[in-house]
Design a protein around this motif. Sequence first.
Motif, PDB file in Angstrom:
ATOM      1  N   TYR A  43     -19.208  -3.081   5.975  1.00  0.00           N
ATOM      2  CA  TYR A  43     -19.889  -2.968   7.255  1.00  0.00           C
ATOM      3  C   TYR A  43     -21.249  -3.674   7.233  1.00  0.00           C
ATOM      4  CZ  TYR A  43     -21.353  -1.031  11.659  1.00  0.00           C
ATOM      5  OH  TYR A  43     -21.765  -0.894  12.955  1.00  0.00           O
ATOM      6  N   ASP A  45      -6.024  -8.541   3.984  1.00  0.00           N
ATOM      7  CA  ASP A  45      -7.465  -8.382   4.152  1.00  0.00           C
ATOM      8  C   ASP A  45      -7.773  -7.014   4.734  1.00  0.00           C
ATOM      9  OD1 ASP A  45      -8.110 -10.874   3.181  1.00  0.00           O
ATOM     10  OD2 ASP A  45      -8.581 -11.749   5.134  1.00  0.00           O
ATOM     11  N   SER A  50     -10.525  -4.894   6.918  1.00  0.00           N
ATOM     12  CA  SER A  50     -11.630  -5.062   7.855  1.00  0.00           C
ATOM     13  C   SER A  50     -12.600  -3.900   7.727  1.00  0.00           C
ATOM     14  CB  SER A  50     -11.100  -5.108   9.301  1.00  0.00           C
ATOM     15  OG  SER A  50     -10.256  -6.216   9.464  1.00  0.00           O
ATOM     16  N   ALA A  51     -13.783  -4.075   8.283  1.00  0.00           N
ATOM     17  CA  ALA A  51     -14.809  -3.033   8.180  1.00  0.00           C
ATOM     18  C   ALA A  51     -14.406  -1.743   8.881  1.00  0.00           C
ATOM     19  CB  ALA A  51     -16.134  -3.552   8.743  1.00  0.00           C
ATOM     20  N   ASP A  52     -13.442  -1.828   9.793  1.00  0.00           N
ATOM     21  CA  ASP A  52     -12.975  -0.601  10.450  1.00  0.00           C
ATOM     22  C   ASP A  52     -11.919   0.123   9.617  1.00  0.00           C
ATOM     23  OD1 ASP A  52     -10.665  -2.112  10.767  1.00  0.00           O
ATOM     24  OD2 ASP A  52     -10.691  -2.047  12.959  1.00  0.00           O
ATOM     25  N   VAL A  81     -19.817  -8.444   5.385  1.00  0.00           N
ATOM     26  CA  VAL A  81     -18.767  -9.442   5.522  1.00  0.00           C
ATOM     27  C   VAL A  81     -17.715  -8.902   6.480  1.00  0.00           C
ATOM     28  CG1 VAL A  81     -19.109 -10.462   3.239  1.00  0.00           C
ATOM     29  CG2 VAL A  81     -17.521  -8.571   3.512  1.00  0.00           C
ATOM     30  N   ALA A  82     -16.958  -9.807   7.082  1.00  0.00           N
ATOM     31  CA  ALA A  82     -15.961  -9.398   8.065  1.00  0.00           C
ATOM     32  C   ALA A  82     -14.742  -8.759   7.413  1.00  0.00           C
ATOM     33  CB  ALA A  82     -15.543 -10.597   8.908  1.00  0.00           C
ATOM     34  N   VAL A  83     -14.300  -9.328   6.310  1.00  0.00           N
ATOM     35  CA  VAL A  83     -13.088  -8.826   5.671  1.00  0.00           C
ATOM     36  C   VAL A  83     -13.212  -8.946   4.159  1.00  0.00           C
ATOM     37  CG1 VAL A  83     -11.550  -9.351   7.606  1.00  0.00           C
ATOM     38  CG2 VAL A  83     -11.934 -11.063   5.828  1.00  0.00           C
TER      39      VAL A  83
END
Length: 115
Positions: A28, A81, A83-85, A31-33
Motif C-alpha cells: 500500500y 500478481d 494488488s494492494a487490496d 508499489v501497485a503489485v
Amino acid sequence: MAEAMKRGGHIATPRHPTANAALASFLYGKVAVLRLGLQAALDPSNATKRYFLLGDGSAATFEKWRPGEPNNAAGNEGCVDLSADGHWNDVECISCAVFDCLGIKCEIPTSRCSG
Ligand SMILES: [Ca+2]
C-alpha cells in the motif's frame, strides 16, 4: 522468479489470509503489485483447466483471486500478481514485476518489461 533469487531475494507466497493481508499492506502506497511465487500449470487430463503451483511444485491451497480472475486474458498468463487490496490477478510472466527481496524493493529492469 529467477531474477529475485539472483539478487538474493525470495518470492513471497502467501499460504493463508493473514500472510496475504500482511503482504498487501506492504504494497500500500509503495508499489501497485507484487509478483507472487505461483505459476500456472495445465491439467494433463484437461488442457483447458489450470492449476497454480507453489515453487516446490505443490498445488496452492489458499487463493485470493480478484472477481473474474484468473482469466488468462492474454492467453499466457502464467504468473500471479498481488494488488494492494489483497486480490490476485494472473498475468503474463514477462510483465513488469516487483518482488519482495527481504524487504528491499527489487524490480525487473524496465527494458525487460512488456508494459
Ligand atoms: Ca488476468
